[in-house]
Design a protein around this motif. Structure first.
Motif, mmCIF file in Angstrom:
data_model
loop_
_atom_site.group_PDB
_atom_site.id
_atom_site.type_symbol
_atom_site.label_atom_id
_atom_site.label_comp_id
_atom_site.label_asym_id
_atom_site.label_seq_id
_atom_site.Cartn_x
_atom_site.Cartn_y
_atom_site.Cartn_z
ATOM 1 N N GLY A 46 6.332 18.138 25.465
ATOM 2 C CA GLY A 46 7.321 18.147 26.539
ATOM 3 C C GLY A 46 6.786 17.702 27.870
ATOM 4 O O GLY A 46 7.501 17.780 28.872
ATOM 5 N N ALA A 70 5.822 19.218 33.059
ATOM 6 C CA ALA A 70 6.899 19.619 32.140
ATOM 7 C C ALA A 70 8.206 19.558 32.911
ATOM 8 O O ALA A 70 8.404 20.297 33.897
ATOM 9 N N THR A 72 11.048 20.582 32.230
ATOM 10 C CA THR A 72 11.881 21.790 32.157
ATOM 11 C C THR A 72 11.673 22.691 33.368
ATOM 12 O O THR A 72 12.481 23.582 33.638
ATOM 13 N N THR A 79 17.557 17.121 33.700
ATOM 14 C CA THR A 79 16.467 17.703 32.916
ATOM 15 C C THR A 79 17.021 18.678 31.872
ATOM 16 O O THR A 79 16.481 18.794 30.767
ATOM 17 N N ALA A 83 16.444 18.235 27.906
ATOM 18 C CA ALA A 83 15.885 19.310 27.084
ATOM 19 C C ALA A 83 16.802 19.621 25.909
ATOM 20 O O ALA A 83 16.342 19.899 24.794
ATOM 21 N N ALA A 87 15.820 19.309 21.938
ATOM 22 C CA ALA A 87 16.006 20.447 21.038
ATOM 23 C C ALA A 87 16.826 20.045 19.815
ATOM 24 O O ALA A 87 16.563 20.495 18.696
#
Length: 716
Positions: A46, A70, A72, A79, A83, A87
């Motif tokens: 990530g 990252a 996240t 973002t 993400a 996923a």
């Protein structure tokens, strides 16, 4: 041949898709640097390994700020969407890409849409190496509108889930969308409203002015309710007009303006508020005003009268205030139940409105106390009204299948030159009410100046009586009670108050004050402890009468701790139990008959004798007397004072003595002052007598001397 064909085929593939590393590197560089796309590459952990300027700008960052980080950790819609796509790919081993559509707003407030996909990067063995995101950024209003439109089904679901009505309209007021709650609220189907002007949901004049209001807003950008909300009126399909709360917001897509209205039916809320407002000013049982509302309305009436130049001395219309109190109303509730008492009060208020002039203002001050302000021509008119009112309210009332007769005290005051406010008039009416109650109640009394002096006197006595015990101003005197031969058999303890400044204060004056103020309870406790201590002294000197009777107030008798207090006082002198007696009035005994029977039984178990005081002045009912565990009846002095001259009194005394003896009770006649009275009482069989003929109330030493003198011949 085969070899040449194979070689040729391989050359063709190489020409179509060169595998040369240098070629692929140059192609990747062109794509990453000059493709015009927003690109980002994340490794399998990530972490950002590449971000072009377009993608970094979306996050309001520089590419160097993102490398090795990252994403996240950055709070941004893009973002979050990235993400979510990663996923999705991690959760599916066969899926190779995930679409992304995300609305975003740059630092200048411009709206745009980031569209594209995230592609999973796997090695030759199929293991995930990273993720490549390729996006296109557009600020085209049409594209944004298309993005919103493609989510209409989701938005419609949200709108229909709302409890409040929601309407979406364009700049001209044409309804473009409406939720189910709004359709139910106004009684339409959605097909009947979409495409119609919002004014269809408004009653005049709002429907007439709506178009002009919207035009003004579009020209000036000034609105009265945008983002604020207000209470207004709506109109249903059937024409019903009802109150609503309307909140309006707006959304701009390019040059287009969309209005969103949120509507709530506030009919129930307003009804509840009106009900609460009514209850705050009106008694819920009878519907008349509360005391606070009564004072407000009457003060306004007084102020209006003064503004009109009203003058009591001029002989015009005057105000009269009637203060009404139902005597012993608790007896009605206890005898018939609260539902009958409530019905009687409602009937009573109806009769008040029938008797008093129109526009009379009535209020309920307490459970059984009312007040009424009326216009009268003069004082005689007020007296006539008060008399009629008392007669009407004390006549039988049929309340919830029971006939009830109320006892009513009426205190009244009429406006004169000394009255300038309602408070002045109310104070005088209350003084008149207190006067009639002090005289037994169930009558009418008008204010006189002497009542103010009497009230001042009662207040003064109350204040000083509070400190009478600690100042040692109270004392007990004892009046002998003799048998037919004149021998002292018992004595009654009587309370006296010798004030250091006011001088002697009559028991007839301070006992009612003590009872009204509640001071009678500590005073009675002082009487008990003082009398027991004196009895112990007499016992030690051998001059203790057979019984010493103490008067007990109704409050002390019914409060429930009398027996415990006497046990405590007699704990050190157990022999005095058989010499102590208590006197209670008929009214106190029957006020709560069940408690009276229990308390008198407990006293009898201790050996303490009880007597009914002033028999004949109260209820005088055999049904009460036969239930009470008492030993003596004291015949009230009012029946003794004119015997043997008055035949009626003679008959009453003879009947009382016969009844008492029939019940096994001893009789005591009070107020015996002449030998003729004594002889008559002896002739009808009265057991004991008390009065000035045998001795006035005297100090304890004098009573002891009387007992000694009568005992001396027997000793000789």
């Amino acid at each position: 041949m085969n070899g040449s064909e194979s070689s040729g085929s391989s050359g063709a593939k190489a020409a179509a898709m060169p595998r040369d590393p240098a070629f692929l590197a140059s192609l990747a560089a062109s794509l990453l640097d000059d493709g015009g796309m927003a690109l980002v590459y994340l490794d399998r952990d990530g972490l950002c390994r590449h971000a072009d300027p377009h993608f970094a700008a979306v996050l309001d960052r520089l590419p160097a700020d993102l490398i090795g980080q990252a994403l996240t950790g950055i709070d941004h819609p893009v973002t979050a969407a990235l993400a979510a796509a990663v996923a999705t790919l991690d959760g599916s081993p066969v899926q190779t890409f995930a679409p992304v559509d995300c609305p975003t707003v740059d630092c200048d407030g411009r709206r745009s849409i980031l569209s594209g996909s995230v592609i999973v990067h796997r090695d030759a063995a199929g293991a995930t190496v990273g993720y490549l995101g390729t996006f296109h950024l557009t600020g085209d209003p049409d594209r944004i509108a298309e993005f919103v439109t493609c989510r209409d089904s989701f938005i419609a679901t949200l709108l229909d889930a709302a409890v409040d009505g929601i309407i979406v309209s364009d700049r001209t007021g044409i309804i473009r969308s409406i939720n189910r709650a709004c359709c139910r609220l106004f009684g339409y189907e959605d097909g009947e409203l979409v495409g119609r002007n919002m004014s269809i949901l408004m009653p005049p004049p709002f429907s007439r002015d709506h178009g002009r209001y919207v035009d003004t807003y579009m020209r000036t950008d000034r609105a009265k309710i945008i983002g604020i909300g207000r209470e207004t009126l709506g109109q249903r399909k059937d024409g019903t007009v009802f109150p609503i709360h309307l909140s309006v917001g707006q959304a701009r897509l390019g040059e287009d303006v969309t209005f969103v209205g949120i509507i709530r039916d506030i009919s129930e809320r307003l009804a509840a508020e009106q009900r609460a407002s009514y209850l705050a000013r009106h008694d819920p049982l009878t519907g008349v005003l509360t005391r606070t509302a009564f004072l407000e309305e009457c003060e306004a009436l007084f102020a209006g009268s003064r503004a009109e130049g009203g003058d009591a001395a001029a002989g015009g219309s005057l105000f009269a205030l009637f203060s009404l109190d139902v005597d012993q109303f608790s007896d009605v509730n206890e005898a018939f139940g609260f539902h009958v008492g409530d019905a009687a009060l409602k009937a009573m208020v109806s009769r008040v409105t029938e008797v008093l002039p129109p526009n009379t203002i009535i209020c309920r001050i307490a459970a059984d106390e009312f007040a009424a302000l009326s216009r009268v021509t003069d004082a005689d008119h007020a007296r006539t009204l008060a008399g009629v009112l008392h007669d009407r309210l004390t006549a039988s009332i049929y309340a919830d299948r029971h006939w009830v007769r109320l006892r009513l005290s009426v205190g009244a005051a009429v406006q004169d030159d000394t009255v300038s406010t309602l408070e002045d008039l109310n104070a005088k009416a209350k003084l008149a009410l207190q006067a009639v109650q002090h005289n037994g109640g169930n009558a009418v009394c008008f204010y006189t100046p002497e009542m103010a002096a009497a009230a001042t006197r009662r207040m003064l006595l109350t204040m000083h009586l509070t400190h009478a015990i600690e100042r040692n101003e109270l004392r007990l005197v004892y009046q002998p009670i003799v048998d037919k031969a004149g021998q002292v058999r018992s004595a009654e303890a009587l309370l006296r108050w010798e004030h250091h400044a006011l001088g002697p204060v009559s028991p007839g004056e301070f006992i009612p004050v003590a009872e009204e103020s509640g001071l009678i309870v500590p005073i009675t406790d002082w009487v008990l402890s003082t009398a027991v201590a004196q009895m112990a002294v007499w016992e030690a000197d051998g001059v203790l009468p057979d019984r010493v009777f103490l008067n007990i107030s109704g409050q002390q008798f019914l409060r429930g701790n009398l027996t415990l207090r006497l046990e405590e006082l007699l704990g050190e002198h157990p022999s005095l139990r058989s010499h102590l007696g208590l006197e209670i009035t008929e009214q106190a005994a029957v006020r709560d008959l069940k408690v009276a029977v229990r308390t008198l039984g407990e006293l009898a178990d201790l050996g303490i004798q009880a007597a009914i005081d002033d028999f004949g002045s109260g209820y005088s009912s055999l049904s009460y007397v036969q239930q009470l565990p008492v030993a003596k009846l004291k015949i009230d002095r009012a029946f003794v004072i004119d015997v043997p001259e008055n035949p009626k009194s003679n008959a009453l005394v003879r009947a009382a003595v016969g009844m008492a003896h029939g019940l096994g009770l001893t009789t005591v006649a009070e107020g015996v002052e002449t030998a003729e009275q004594r002889d008559f009482l002896v002739s009808v069989g009265c057991d004991l007598m008390q009065g000035y003929l045998f001795g006035r109330p005297m100090p304890p030493e004098a009573l002891a001397d009387m007992v000694r003198s009568q005992a001396a011949p027997a000793i000789a």
